[in-house]
Design a protein around this motif. Structure first.
Motif, PDB file in Angstrom:
ATOM      1  N   PRO A  25       0.792  -1.239   0.000  1.00 14.24           N
ATOM      2  CA  PRO A  25       0.000   0.000   0.000  1.00 14.24           C
ATOM      3  C   PRO A  25       0.820   1.284   0.000  1.00 14.24           C
ATOM      4  O   PRO A  25       0.446   2.266  -0.635  1.00 14.24           O
ATOM      5  N   GLU A  26       1.950   1.291   0.670  1.00  9.53           N
ATOM      6  CA  GLU A  26       2.750   2.513   0.741  1.00  9.53           C
ATOM      7  C   GLU A  26       3.404   2.895  -0.582  1.00  9.53           C
ATOM      8  O   GLU A  26       3.845   4.029  -0.762  1.00  9.53           O
ATOM      9  N   TYR A  27       3.453   1.986  -1.535  1.00  7.70           N
ATOM     10  CA  TYR A  27       4.035   2.265  -2.846  1.00  7.70           C
ATOM     11  C   TYR A  27       2.968   2.398  -3.938  1.00  7.70           C
ATOM     12  O   TYR A  27       3.288   2.511  -5.114  1.00  7.70           O
ATOM     13  N   ALA A  28       1.691   2.372  -3.559  1.00  2.00           N
ATOM     14  CA  ALA A  28       0.584   2.337  -4.532  1.00  2.00           C
ATOM     15  C   ALA A  28       0.055   3.735  -4.859  1.00  2.00           C
ATOM     16  O   ALA A  28      -0.097   4.581  -3.984  1.00  2.00           O
ATOM     17  N   SER A  29      -0.234   3.936  -6.141  1.00  2.33           N
ATOM     18  CA  SER A  29      -0.953   5.109  -6.651  1.00  2.33           C
ATOM     19  C   SER A  29      -2.047   4.560  -7.561  1.00  2.33           C
ATOM     20  O   SER A  29      -1.790   3.669  -8.365  1.00  2.33           O
ATOM     21  N   VAL A  30      -3.276   5.098  -7.456  1.00  4.63           N
ATOM     22  CA  VAL A  30      -4.420   4.506  -8.146  1.00  4.63           C
ATOM     23  C   VAL A  30      -5.197   5.568  -8.912  1.00  4.63           C
ATOM     24  O   VAL A  30      -5.346   6.692  -8.455  1.00  4.63           O
ATOM     25  N   PHE A  31      -5.711   5.163 -10.088  1.00  6.56           N
ATOM     26  CA  PHE A  31      -6.683   5.966 -10.824  1.00  6.56           C
ATOM     27  C   PHE A  31      -7.610   5.022 -11.572  1.00  6.56           C
ATOM     28  O   PHE A  31      -7.326   3.831 -11.701  1.00  6.56           O
ATOM     29  N   THR A  32      -8.743   5.533 -12.036  1.00  4.56           N
ATOM     30  CA  THR A  32      -9.688   4.714 -12.798  1.00  4.56           C
ATOM     31  C   THR A  32      -9.938   5.345 -14.162  1.00  4.56           C
ATOM     32  O   THR A  32      -9.800   6.562 -14.330  1.00  4.56           O
ATOM     33  N   THR A 104      -3.501   0.457 -10.877  1.00  5.29           N
ATOM     34  CA  THR A 104      -2.699   0.671  -9.681  1.00  5.29           C
ATOM     35  C   THR A 104      -1.231   0.583 -10.056  1.00  5.29           C
ATOM     36  O   THR A 104      -0.788  -0.422 -10.611  1.00  5.29           O
ATOM     37  N   LEU A 105      -0.502   1.644  -9.773  1.00  5.90           N
ATOM     38  CA  LEU A 105       0.934   1.699 -10.013  1.00  5.90           C
ATOM     39  C   LEU A 105       1.645   1.476  -8.685  1.00  5.90           C
ATOM     40  O   LEU A 105       1.352   2.158  -7.702  1.00  5.90           O
ATOM     41  N   TYR A 106       2.569   0.527  -8.678  1.00  2.00           N
ATOM     42  CA  TYR A 106       3.417   0.295  -7.513  1.00  2.00           C
ATOM     43  C   TYR A 106       4.844   0.647  -7.914  1.00  2.00           C
ATOM     44  O   TYR A 106       5.402   0.037  -8.833  1.00  2.00           O
ATOM     45  N   THR A 107       5.408   1.639  -7.255  1.00  2.00           N
ATOM     46  CA  THR A 107       6.793   2.028  -7.509  1.00  2.00           C
ATOM     47  C   THR A 107       7.308   2.837  -6.337  1.00  2.00           C
ATOM     48  O   THR A 107       6.517   3.464  -5.618  1.00  2.00           O
ATOM     49  N   LYS A 108       8.619   2.838  -6.165  1.00  2.00           N
ATOM     50  CA  LYS A 108       9.234   3.637  -5.104  1.00  2.00           C
ATOM     51  C   LYS A 108       9.781   4.953  -5.649  1.00  2.00           C
ATOM     52  O   LYS A 108      10.033   5.868  -4.885  1.00  2.00           O
ATOM     53  N   ALA A 109      10.011   5.032  -6.938  1.00  2.00           N
ATOM     54  CA  ALA A 109      10.676   6.196  -7.518  1.00  2.00           C
ATOM     55  C   ALA A 109       9.806   6.858  -8.590  1.00  2.00           C
ATOM     56  O   ALA A 109       9.193   6.175  -9.404  1.00  2.00           O
ATOM     57  N   ARG A 110       9.750   8.177  -8.563  1.00  2.00           N
ATOM     58  CA  ARG A 110       9.079   8.989  -9.588  1.00  2.00           C
ATOM     59  C   ARG A 110       7.619   8.578  -9.807  1.00  2.00           C
ATOM     60  O   ARG A 110       7.129   8.526 -10.934  1.00  2.00           O
ATOM     61  N   ALA A 111       6.914   8.294  -8.735  1.00  2.00           N
ATOM     62  CA  ALA A 111       5.530   7.828  -8.838  1.00  2.00           C
ATOM     63  C   ALA A 111       4.628   8.865  -9.495  1.00  2.00           C
ATOM     64  O   ALA A 111       3.806   8.518 -10.344  1.00  2.00           O
ATOM     65  N   GLY A 112       4.749  10.128  -9.130  1.00  2.00           N
ATOM     66  CA  GLY A 112       3.887  11.167  -9.689  1.00  2.00           C
ATOM     67  C   GLY A 112       4.049  11.318 -11.188  1.00  2.00           C
ATOM     68  O   GLY A 112       3.062  11.387 -11.927  1.00  2.00           O
ATOM     69  N   GLU A 113       5.277  11.333 -11.639  1.00  2.00           N
ATOM     70  CA  GLU A 113       5.570  11.458 -13.075  1.00  2.00           C
ATOM     71  C   GLU A 113       5.068  10.241 -13.850  1.00  2.00           C
ATOM     72  O   GLU A 113       4.448  10.367 -14.906  1.00  2.00           O
TER      73      GLU A 113
END
Length: 129
Positions: A25-32, A104-113
């Motif tokens: 969860p701490e590395y997740a970014s989500v959109f639909t 759902t994107l899981y990444t530690k680096a450059r998540a926003g970009e």
């Protein structure tokens, strides 16, 4: 000599050794998106192939594993590198429910970009930046 080693250490700090190491969860970014997962998957894979950066290290191979589970209406893209061990730096999970796909994107680096690019690509853009 220290700079290349330091650069390599910084790059590897944003990685995991397996997809499960990133799928937290701490590395997740989500959109639909209001479309099926297959169209979303197709668009993301095509843009990823087109926009893939040049390989930084001549050692090893890039990992771009696409897993499509048609009967479950979901897919997963695992990206990373192998050579000196396996380093997974990005997992993209897609799940369709009633015609709406959750990405759902899981990444530690450059998540926003990366998330901004995924949103554009899912909507049909082929722009790399």
């Amino acid at each position: 000599m220290r700079r290349p080693i330091l650069l390599m250490a910084v790059l590897l700090a944003g990685c995991a050794t397996s997809p499960k190491g990133l799928e937290r969860p701490e590395y997740a970014s989500v959109f639909t998106v209001d479309q099926g997962y297959q169209l979303t998957l197709k668009r993301i894979v095509a843009a990823t192939e087109e926009c893939r950066p040049v390989q930084l290290l001549p050692v090893g191979q890039l990992i771009n594993d696409v897993q499509n589970y048609n009967d479950l209406k979901e897919a997963r893209i695992v990206q990373g590198a192998s050579g000196v061990g396996t380093q997974i730096y990005k997992v993209i999970a897609l799940k369709e429910v009633e015609g709406v796909t959750t990405v759902t994107l899981y990444t530690k680096a450059r998540a926003g970009e990366t998330l901004a690019s995924l949103k554009k690509w899912a909507a049909g853009s082929t722009e790399c930046k």
